[in-house]
Each structure stands twice: as structure tokens, then as C-alpha cells.
Design a protein around this motif. Structure first.
Motif, PDB file in Angstrom:
ATOM      1  N   VAL A  46      -9.258  31.690 -18.551  1.00  0.00           N
ATOM      2  CA  VAL A  46      -9.517  30.621 -17.582  1.00  0.00           C
ATOM      3  C   VAL A  46     -10.573  31.105 -16.602  1.00  0.00           C
ATOM      4  N   TRP A  47     -11.313  30.156 -16.063  1.00  0.00           N
ATOM      5  CA  TRP A  47     -12.364  30.396 -15.078  1.00  0.00           C
ATOM      6  C   TRP A  47     -11.946  29.699 -13.797  1.00  0.00           C
ATOM      7  N   ASP A  48     -11.955  30.414 -12.677  1.00  0.00           N
ATOM      8  CA  ASP A  48     -11.546  29.814 -11.406  1.00  0.00           C
ATOM      9  C   ASP A  48     -12.728  29.490 -10.490  1.00  0.00           C
ATOM     10  N   LEU A  52     -13.444  35.308 -14.214  1.00  0.00           N
ATOM     11  CA  LEU A  52     -12.897  34.983 -15.525  1.00  0.00           C
ATOM     12  C   LEU A  52     -11.584  35.742 -15.648  1.00  0.00           C
ATOM     13  N   TRP A  53     -10.508  35.037 -15.952  1.00  0.00           N
ATOM     14  CA  TRP A  53      -9.178  35.627 -16.078  1.00  0.00           C
ATOM     15  C   TRP A  53      -8.799  35.693 -17.546  1.00  0.00           C
ATOM     16  N   LEU A  54      -8.472  36.883 -18.012  1.00  0.00           N
ATOM     17  CA  LEU A  54      -8.116  37.137 -19.407  1.00  0.00           C
ATOM     18  C   LEU A  54      -6.643  37.516 -19.479  1.00  0.00           C
ATOM     19  N   TYR A  55      -5.896  36.866 -20.366  1.00  0.00           N
ATOM     20  CA  TYR A  55      -4.468  37.144 -20.527  1.00  0.00           C
ATOM     21  C   TYR A  55      -4.320  37.922 -21.825  1.00  0.00           C
ATOM     22  N   PHE A 118      -4.098  28.377 -16.534  1.00  0.00           N
ATOM     23  CA  PHE A 118      -3.820  28.777 -17.914  1.00  0.00           C
ATOM     24  C   PHE A 118      -2.759  27.867 -18.543  1.00  0.00           C
ATOM     25  N   ALA A 119      -1.674  27.618 -17.804  1.00  0.00           N
ATOM     26  CA  ALA A 119      -0.616  26.745 -18.324  1.00  0.00           C
ATOM     27  C   ALA A 119      -1.155  25.342 -18.583  1.00  0.00           C
ATOM     28  N   GLU A 120      -1.967  24.822 -17.677  1.00  0.00           N
ATOM     29  CA  GLU A 120      -2.530  23.477 -17.858  1.00  0.00           C
ATOM     30  C   GLU A 120      -3.503  23.422 -19.024  1.00  0.00           C
ATOM     31  N   TYR A 122      -3.666  25.473 -21.800  1.00  0.00           N
ATOM     32  CA  TYR A 122      -3.189  25.834 -23.132  1.00  0.00           C
ATOM     33  C   TYR A 122      -1.802  25.311 -23.492  1.00  0.00           C
ATOM     34  N   SER A 123      -1.146  24.629 -22.578  1.00  0.00           N
ATOM     35  CA  SER A 123       0.168  24.075 -22.913  1.00  0.00           C
ATOM     36  C   SER A 123       0.368  22.790 -22.136  1.00  0.00           C
ATOM     37  N   GLU A 124       1.452  22.164 -22.382  1.00  0.00           N
ATOM     38  CA  GLU A 124       1.771  20.950 -21.632  1.00  0.00           C
ATOM     39  C   GLU A 124       2.716  21.289 -20.482  1.00  0.00           C
ATOM     40  N   GLU A 125       2.897  22.561 -20.235  1.00  0.00           N
ATOM     41  CA  GLU A 125       3.762  23.042 -19.160  1.00  0.00           C
ATOM     42  C   GLU A 125       2.957  23.148 -17.871  1.00  0.00           C
ATOM     43  N   SER A 126       3.641  23.131 -16.748  1.00  0.00           N
ATOM     44  CA  SER A 126       2.957  23.332 -15.474  1.00  0.00           C
ATOM     45  C   SER A 126       3.058  24.786 -15.034  1.00  0.00           C
ATOM     46  N   GLU A 127       3.883  25.563 -15.730  1.00  0.00           N
ATOM     47  CA  GLU A 127       4.032  26.980 -15.407  1.00  0.00           C
ATOM     48  C   GLU A 127       3.867  27.816 -16.663  1.00  0.00           C
ATOM     49  N   LEU A 128       3.339  29.018 -16.475  1.00  0.00           N
ATOM     50  CA  LEU A 128       3.159  29.962 -17.569  1.00  0.00           C
ATOM     51  C   LEU A 128       4.507  30.578 -17.943  1.00  0.00           C
TER      52      LEU A 128
END
Length: 155
Positions: A46-48, A52-55, A118-120, A122-128
Motif C-alpha cells: 500500500v502507498w500512503d 510504500l508499505w510492504l507486508y 491494506f485491509a481495504e 485486499y479484502s472486504e474487511e475493515s481490519e487486517l
């Protein structure tokens, strides 16, 4: 950050770059492997707007490389069906680990925004959801080079 010297007419504007980095799903991270050999791997990010944030999986060659030498080059690109559709960004610098490794969810104020993004993305969740295998790396680019060949003049 130094200004891009070559290909300035093809470079993305700041707004174009932000939109591009927010929309692309995958980057390629080149780290320095054993003996100085490059090691490249694909990764979600994700880019803020500034970093750049890498998981990353903590039991990976990439993680081992980065703990030895934090310098990386990251490419985010798309297109290629024809020459004028090529667009991309290369970001270079040293990554830093943020939070615990592996990440278990202990509160870390610096990670609130990247984890939400990241959660928004790559997923339909609001939290990782934490799996105890990944941790965060932050790249604040020292060098940035971009290209958008759709800006190329026709002769």
C-alpha cells in the motif's frame, strides 16, 4: 528527493503517481541477496502518499536479505499490450521494519493507516487479520523515477 533527470516529459505528476500507486495490486521488490546477487519477488503493498508499505513474510529470502542490507529497489508497473500503454514507477531506498516481527496485532500507532489501507485494498474487511507470519516494512523513497509512455509526442 532529487528530481528525475531523464525522461521528465514522460514522468508522472505527483497526483498521477499517487493514484497509480494506490490502484496497482502488486509490486516487485529487488533486495540484495547473498554475495550481492539481486533477489526479486512480487508482493502486495500500500502507498500512503509518502511511503510504500510492504507486508512481508518474515521467513522469506526477501526478509533475510533486508535484515542483512535494507536497500531495495521496487518496481510498480502496468501495461505492455502496446508501447504507449507502458507506465510505471521505480522507488529506491532503505526499508525499515515497523512493529513487531512477526506481526501479532500489538497496538502500533504508525501501523493504523497502512493496515487500514491494506485491509481495504485486499479484502472486504475493515481490519487486517494477523497470521503471525508477516511483518511490516516501510520504504520512504530516496529516489523515484516514473514513466508514462502515453505522454510521448507523436512525430
Amino acid at each position: 528527493m532529487p528530481e528525475q533527470r531523464r525522461g521528465r516529459s514522460l514522468a508522472m505528476t505527483g497526483d498521477e503517481l499517487d493514484t497509480f500507486l494506490r490502484d496497482r495490486p502488486v509490486c516487485r521488490v529487488a533486495s540484495i541477496g547473498p554475495g550481492g546477487a539481486p533477489h526479486t519477488s512480487a508482493l502486495w503493498f500500500v502507498w500512503d502518499g509518502e511511503a510504500l508499505w510492504l507486508y512481508s513474510i518474515t521467513r522469506s529470502q526477501r526478509w533475510t536479505d533486508i535484515t542483512r542490507d535494507p536497500r531495495v529497489s521496487v518496481i510498480v508497473d502496468d501495461g505492455g499490450a502496446d508501447f504507449r500503454s507502458l507506465r510505471g514507477v521505480e522507488l529506491r531506498g532503505a526499508v525499515e521494519m515497523v512493529g513487531e516481527a512477526p506481526r501479532t496485532g500489538a497496538p502500533v500507532a504508525e501501523l493504523t493507516e497502512p493496515e487500514r489501507l491494506f485491509a481495504e485494498k485486499y479484502s472486504e474487511e475493515s481490519e487486517l487479520r494477523y497470521d503471525g507470519r508477516h511483518a511490516w516494512l516501510r520504504l520512504r523513497p530516496e529516489t523515484r523515477v516514473s514513466w508514462d509512455f502515453s505522454k510521448m509526442r507523436t512525430g
